[in-house]
Write a protein that holds these residues in place. Structure first.
Motif, PDB file in Angstrom:
ATOM      1  N   LEU A  29      -6.506 -39.934  -1.457  1.00  0.00           N
ATOM      2  CA  LEU A  29      -5.546 -40.294  -2.227  1.00  0.00           C
ATOM      3  C   LEU A  29      -5.326 -38.976  -3.489  1.00  0.00           C
ATOM      4  N   ASN A  30      -4.470 -39.267  -4.120  1.00  0.00           N
ATOM      5  CA  ASN A  30      -3.722 -38.212  -5.149  1.00  0.00           C
ATOM      6  C   ASN A  30      -4.417 -38.853  -6.253  1.00  0.00           C
ATOM      7  N   MET A  31      -4.246 -39.806  -6.029  1.00  0.00           N
ATOM      8  CA  MET A  31      -5.463 -40.978  -7.359  1.00  0.00           C
ATOM      9  C   MET A  31      -5.558 -41.708  -7.177  1.00  0.00           C
ATOM     10  N   GLU A  32      -6.718 -41.865  -7.680  1.00  0.00           N
ATOM     11  CA  GLU A  32      -7.300 -43.574  -7.736  1.00  0.00           C
ATOM     12  C   GLU A  32      -6.443 -44.465  -8.150  1.00  0.00           C
ATOM     13  N   ARG A  61     -14.786 -42.902   4.389  1.00  0.00           N
ATOM     14  CA  ARG A  61     -14.471 -42.017   3.536  1.00  0.00           C
ATOM     15  C   ARG A  61     -13.207 -41.608   3.169  1.00  0.00           C
ATOM     16  N   VAL A  62     -13.564 -42.228   1.748  1.00  0.00           N
ATOM     17  CA  VAL A  62     -11.794 -42.594   0.430  1.00  0.00           C
ATOM     18  C   VAL A  62     -12.215 -40.566   0.029  1.00  0.00           C
ATOM     19  N   VAL A  63     -11.256 -39.689   0.357  1.00  0.00           N
ATOM     20  CA  VAL A  63     -11.239 -39.055  -1.188  1.00  0.00           C
ATOM     21  C   VAL A  63     -10.236 -39.010  -1.847  1.00  0.00           C
ATOM     22  N   VAL A  64     -11.042 -38.499  -3.497  1.00  0.00           N
ATOM     23  CA  VAL A  64      -9.963 -39.590  -4.518  1.00  0.00           C
ATOM     24  C   VAL A  64      -9.732 -37.699  -5.394  1.00  0.00           C
ATOM     25  N   GLY A  65      -8.242 -37.667  -5.800  1.00  0.00           N
ATOM     26  CA  GLY A  65      -7.890 -36.290  -6.285  1.00  0.00           C
ATOM     27  C   GLY A  65      -8.350 -36.592  -7.958  1.00  0.00           C
ATOM     28  N   ILE A  66      -7.617 -37.734  -9.046  1.00  0.00           N
ATOM     29  CA  ILE A  66      -8.022 -38.310  -9.990  1.00  0.00           C
ATOM     30  C   ILE A  66      -8.491 -39.179 -10.342  1.00  0.00           C
ATOM     31  N   ASN A 108     -12.461 -48.835 -11.684  1.00  0.00           N
ATOM     32  CA  ASN A 108     -12.150 -50.408 -10.995  1.00  0.00           C
ATOM     33  C   ASN A 108     -12.255 -50.187  -8.955  1.00  0.00           C
ATOM     34  N   ALA A 109     -11.337 -49.506  -8.718  1.00  0.00           N
ATOM     35  CA  ALA A 109     -10.842 -48.732  -7.303  1.00  0.00           C
ATOM     36  C   ALA A 109     -12.627 -48.421  -6.795  1.00  0.00           C
ATOM     37  N   ILE A 110     -12.468 -47.240  -6.797  1.00  0.00           N
ATOM     38  CA  ILE A 110     -13.624 -46.495  -6.941  1.00  0.00           C
ATOM     39  C   ILE A 110     -14.668 -47.322  -6.594  1.00  0.00           C
ATOM     40  N   ARG A 111     -15.039 -47.931  -7.627  1.00  0.00           N
ATOM     41  CA  ARG A 111     -16.360 -48.924  -7.687  1.00  0.00           C
ATOM     42  C   ARG A 111     -16.442 -50.122  -6.151  1.00  0.00           C
ATOM     43  N   ALA A 112     -15.290 -50.519  -6.237  1.00  0.00           N
ATOM     44  CA  ALA A 112     -14.818 -51.281  -5.293  1.00  0.00           C
ATOM     45  C   ALA A 112     -15.133 -50.805  -4.148  1.00  0.00           C
ATOM     46  N   LEU A 113     -14.462 -49.589  -3.543  1.00  0.00           N
ATOM     47  CA  LEU A 113     -14.621 -48.988  -2.603  1.00  0.00           C
ATOM     48  C   LEU A 113     -16.707 -48.418  -2.329  1.00  0.00           C
ATOM     49  N   ARG A 114     -17.035 -49.045  -3.464  1.00  0.00           N
ATOM     50  CA  ARG A 114     -18.691 -48.451  -2.818  1.00  0.00           C
ATOM     51  C   ARG A 114     -18.703 -49.113  -2.583  1.00  0.00           C
ATOM     52  N   SER A 115     -18.898 -50.558  -3.502  1.00  0.00           N
ATOM     53  CA  SER A 115     -19.531 -51.455  -2.944  1.00  0.00           C
ATOM     54  C   SER A 115     -19.450 -51.964  -1.679  1.00  0.00           C
TER      55      SER A 115
END
Ligand SMILES: NC(=O)C1=CN([C@@H]2O[C@H](COP(=O)(O)OP(=O)(O)OC[C@H]3O[C@@H](n4cnc5c(N)ncnc54)[C@H](OP(=O)(O)O)[C@@H]3O)[C@@H](O)[C@H]2O)C=CC1
Ligand SMILES: Nc1c(N[C@@H]2O[C@H](COP(=O)(O)O)[C@@H](O)[C@H]2O)[nH]c(=O)[nH]c1=O
Length: 601
Positions: free
Chosen positions: A96-99, A120-125, A135-142
Motif C-alpha cells: 500500500l502506498n499509504m496507510e 504481510r502488509v508493506v506500507v509506504g507512508i 489506526n489501520a496499522i495497529r488494527a492489522l497488527r492486532s
C-alpha cells in the motif's frame, strides 16, 4: 590458538542476510513504487481524499491483483485488489502506498485484507492526518498480520527512493496537512529568451501541441486553475482539461479591479464552473452580471494570493494550478504559496525589451538571493523541454499536522471549537461518515414499489430532483446519476442539470427535498449498525455540517447557514433514542418558510 566458530560464521551469515535484505528490499521497493504509480491514475478525482493504490503479490511471488481508489466515496483500493487476487490472497503480501484512512468506521480496507488471508502488509507512508494515523496499522497488527512500514521497519537506500514516490503521489495532501494551504503548482510556457508573450502581449502559442496536451493532464489532476484579470483580458482562455481525462477543475480569476470583459469563455459555466475572486465592493454591477451568468463571485477585504489560498483550503481543495502571468506569479511566489514549478521551455526566440517574463518583481538584487529549485526533473516533450522542481520540499511525516480539534472544525474562523458542537464536512473528518458523500449504499423503494440500490445518499438526493418528471431526458438523468461513479460525480451531474435545465426539475422539489433527504438518511443510519452507534454516541452535541458555502444544508462560514443536514441528523438521533416521536413532517418546510428563515438568519 583460540578459535571462534562464531567469528568465522558471523560474517558469512551477515553477508547472506544482507544479500537477502538487498533482494527483498528491492522487490518491496518495486511493488511499493507500483502501488504509488497506480494510485496516481486517479489524481484529481479522489480529492479531498489521498490517492491510494494496492498491489497484492501472491505467496508464489506473482502480482495477483491491483486496485486504486477511483474517487471520493468509491471502493477502497484494498477491497478492489483483494477481489482481483481472489484465492491468491492466502499467504500473500499487500503493498500500500499509504496507510488506509478508515473514514467511515467500517474498516473496509483492513477487513478486506484480513478476511482474504493476507499475511504481510508493506506500507509506504502512514496516513498524514493525525486522527487516522496509525489506526489501520495497529488494527492489522492486532489481527496478527506482519506490517512493515517504509523508513521504520524497512530501511535502505532503495527503500528511501520508494518512500519518495509515495510522498510525491500524495504531495498535495502532505502540503495541505503541513501548511494549511492547498498544494500549488506554478506552470508557464516561455521562449528560450525567457518571454511568456511577445511585447504586444500575444502568446499563442509558445509551447508545442504535445506540451499543451501535457498541460491538459496537469489541469485534470488539479482541483482548480488560477489566472489573473490581465490574462483573461489578453488571452480569453478556456482553462479546461481537454485530454479526455474526465476530471473538471474549477476555474478561478483573481481580479482586483473587476475591469473584465462582458464576453469571455470563462463566463460560460454550462460545463465548467468559474469563480471570480475580487476586492470587497469592486464594481457591484459587474458582480451582478457575473452572478447572472452562473459565475460565483467571492469578495476579499484585500485580494492577495495568501488569503485566496487559505480560502481554497477552507473549501477543501487539495491542489491548485497557477497559470497566470508574471505579475500575479511574483505576488504568489513572494507570499510563499507556490510549492512547485513547471516551466515549459520552447526553442524559440522572440526578443522584446518589454515582453513579459514568467515571474515579475521579487525585490531581489543579488544572484545569491535566487530561489533554488530542488528535486529538479528535465523531460523533453516534442521540441520543448519541461523543467520542473520544488520551491519547498515535500513535507515528511513529522510536520505540523492538524490536531483532531482542528480537523473537526474545518474552518476555525467559523466558530471556535466547542466540545458541545460536532462539525463534520469532508468524509475524512472524524465524523466524516455523516457526510452525504460517504460511500454507504442505501436501498430505497422506487415509484413501482420495488427497491433500488443507490451508491450513496448524495446519488439518491441528486437524482430525486428529476424523479417523476415526464420527459425521457429527465428519466435518463435519474439513471445516469444513479450509476455515477462517485458521490462527487453524482453531485456535479445533478447540479449541472438543474442549472442548465431548470424545466426538468420536478415542480415540487423545493417543498419535498427535505423529506427526500430525511428518508435517505433514515435508511443509511438504520442499516449500518456502526453508523447508528456513531450517531447515537453524539447525543447531547449539536451537529453542524461545516460547509462554508452551502447555506441551506450547511452551517455557513459564520454560522449563517440553516444547517438542515445537521438538523436532520439530530432529529434522527432523537428518534433513534426514542426521545421523540416526531416525524419528518415536523421539519418539512415550505418554500416560503425557507425564504423567511433565510431572510431572518
Ligand atoms: N506563456 C504563458 O504561460 C502565459 C502567458 N501569459 C501572458 O501574460 C500576460 C499577462 O501577464 P500578467 O498581467 O502578469 O498576468 P495576470 O493577468 O495573470 O496577473 C495580473 C493580474 O492579476 C490580478 N491580481 C489580483 N490580485 C493580484 C495581486 N495580489 N498581485 C498581482 N496581480 C493581482 C490583477 O487583475 P486586475 O487588473 O483585473 O485587477 C492583475 O492585473 C498576457 O500577455 C498573457 O498572454 C499569461 C499566462 C501564462
Ligand atoms: N501561451 C501558452 C500558455 N498560456 C496559458 O494557457 C491559457 C490558455 O488556455 P486555453 O484557453 O485553455 O487553451 C492562457 O491563458 C495562459 O494561462 N500555456 C501553454 O502551455 N503554452 C503556451 O504557449
Amino acid at each position: 590458538m583460540g578459535f571462534s566458530l562464531l567469528a568465522l560464521v558471523t560474517p558469512i551469515f551477515c553477508k547472506a542476510n544482507n544479500n537477502n535484505n538487498i533482494n527483498s528490499h528491492s522487490l518491496d521497493a518495486s511493488y511499493i513504487r507500483r502501488a504509488a504509480e497506480i494510485a496516481d491514475k486517479s489524481a484529481g478525482f479522489t480529492s479531498p481524499h489521498p490517492n491510494f493504490g494496492c498491489v497484492i503479490v501472491s505467496a508464489a511471488g506473482k502480482v495477483a491483483g491491483e486496485g486504486y481508489l477511483y474517487a471520493q466515496g468509491t471502493k477502497p483500493a484494498e477491497v478492489l485488489a483483494v477481489a482481483a487476487a481472489a484465492e491468491q490472497c492466502k499467504g500473500a503480501t499487500a503493498y500500500l502506498n499509504m496507510e488506509p484512512g478508515d473514514c467511515y468506521g467500517d474498516r473496509a480496507a483492513v477487513s478486506a485484507l484480513v478476511q482474504a488471508g493476507i499475511t504481510r502488509v508493506v506500507v509506504g507512508i502512514r496516513h498524514p492526518l493525525q486522527h487516522l494515523r496509525g489506526n489501520a496499522i495497529r488494527a492489522l497488527r492486532s489481527e496478527e498480520l506482519q506490517v512493515d512500514v517504509l523508513g521504520e521497519d524497512l530501511q535502505s537506500k532503495t527503500i528511501e527512493e520508494a518512500l519518495k514516490s509515495c510522498l510525491l503521489v500524495n504531495a498535495p495532501l502532505l502540503y495541505r496537512a503541513a501548511s494549511r494551504v492547498p498544494f500549488a503548482v506554478l506552470k508557464y510556457a516561455m521562449t528560450l529568451d525567457g518571454k511568456i508573450a511577445a511585447s504586444s502581449g500575444h502568446a499563442w502559442w509558445i509551447s508545442s501541441k504535445k506540451s499543451r496536451s501535457r498541460v491538459f493532464e496537469l489541469r485534470g489532476k488539479s482541483d482548480a486553475i488560477i489566472v489573473g484579470g490581465n490574462t483573461v483580458r489578453r488571452d480569453n482562455p478556456q482553462l479546461t482539461a481537454r485530454h479526455g481525462g474526465g476530471h473538471v477543475p474549477m476555474r478561478i480569476v483573481l481580479s482586483q479591479t473587476l475591469n473584465l470583459p462582458e464576453e469571455a469563455n470563462l463566463w460560460d459555466t454550462a460545463d465548467v464552473p468559474t469563480i471570480v475572486a475580487t476586492q470587497r465592493g469592486a464594481r457591484k454591477s459587474f458582480q451582478k452580471f457575473l452572478a447572472s451568468k452562473g459565475v460565483e463571485v467571492v469578495e476579499f477585504d484585500i485580494l492577495n494570493p495568501k488569503d485566496v489560498m487559505e480560502y481554497l483550503y477552507d473549501r477543501g481543495y487539495l491542489s491548485i494550478l497557477w497559470e497566470c502571468g508574471g505579475t500575479l506569479a511574483a505576488s504568489a511566489i513572494s507570499s510563499g504559496v507556490i510549492h512547485k514549478v513547471y516551466a515549459f521551455v520552447a526553442p524559440k526566440i522572440i526578443g522584446g525589451k518589454n515582453a513579459p517574463s514568467p515571474v515579475g518583481e521579487l525585490g531581489m538584487v543579488e544572484m545569491t538571493q535566487a530561489l533554488e529549485l530542488i528535486d529538479v526533473c528535465y523531460e523533453q516533450i516534442g521540441p520543448d523541454m519541461l523543467i520542473s522542481g520544488f520551491l519547498h520540499p515535500v513535507p515528511d511525516l513529522t510536520p505540523v499536522i492538524p490536531s483532531v480539534e482542528e480537523t473537526s472544525a474545518i474552518d476555525p474562523s467559523v466558530t471556535a471549537y466547542e466540545s458541545s458542537i460536532i462539525f463534520f464536512y469532508k468524509t475524512w473528518d472524524p465524523y466524516g461518515a455523516f457526510s452525504n458523500f460517504s460511500p454507504h449504499a442505501i436501498q430505497m423503494p422506487c415509484e413501482s414499489g420495488n427497491y433500488l440500490t443507490w451508491p450513496s445518499v448524495e446519488h439518491y438526493y441528486q437524482a430525486h430532483k428529476f424523479v417523476g418528471v415526464n420527459d425521457p431526458v429527465a428519466r435518463n438523468c435519474v439513471e445516469d446519476i444513479r450509476s455515477a461513479k462517485s458521490p462527487e460525480e453524482a453531485a456535479r451531474m445533478g447540479r449541472t442539470m438543474q442549472r442548465q435545465h431548470p424545466d426538468l426539475v420536478r415542480s415540487d422539489w423545493e417543498s419535498v427535498k427535505i423529506d427526500v433527504m430525511y428518508k435517505a438518511l433514515k435508511c443509511k443510519f438504520s442499516i449500518y449498525p456502526h453508523l447508528n452507534s456513531m450517531l447515537l454516541s453524539t447525543a447531547g452535541s449539536v451537529l453542524v455540517e461545516a460547509s462554508p458555502h452551502d447555506l441551506f444544508w450547511g452551517g455557513g462560514r459564520e454560522g449563517e447557514g440553516l444547517n438542515y443536514l445537521g438538523r436532520l441528523l439530530m432529529q434522527l438521533r432523537s428518534e433513534f433514542l426514542g426521545e421523540s416521536s416526531s416525524s419528518s413532517n415536523k421539519i418539512s418546510i415550505t418554500h416560503q418558510e425557507r425564504e423567511n428563515e433565510l431572510k431572518n438568519a
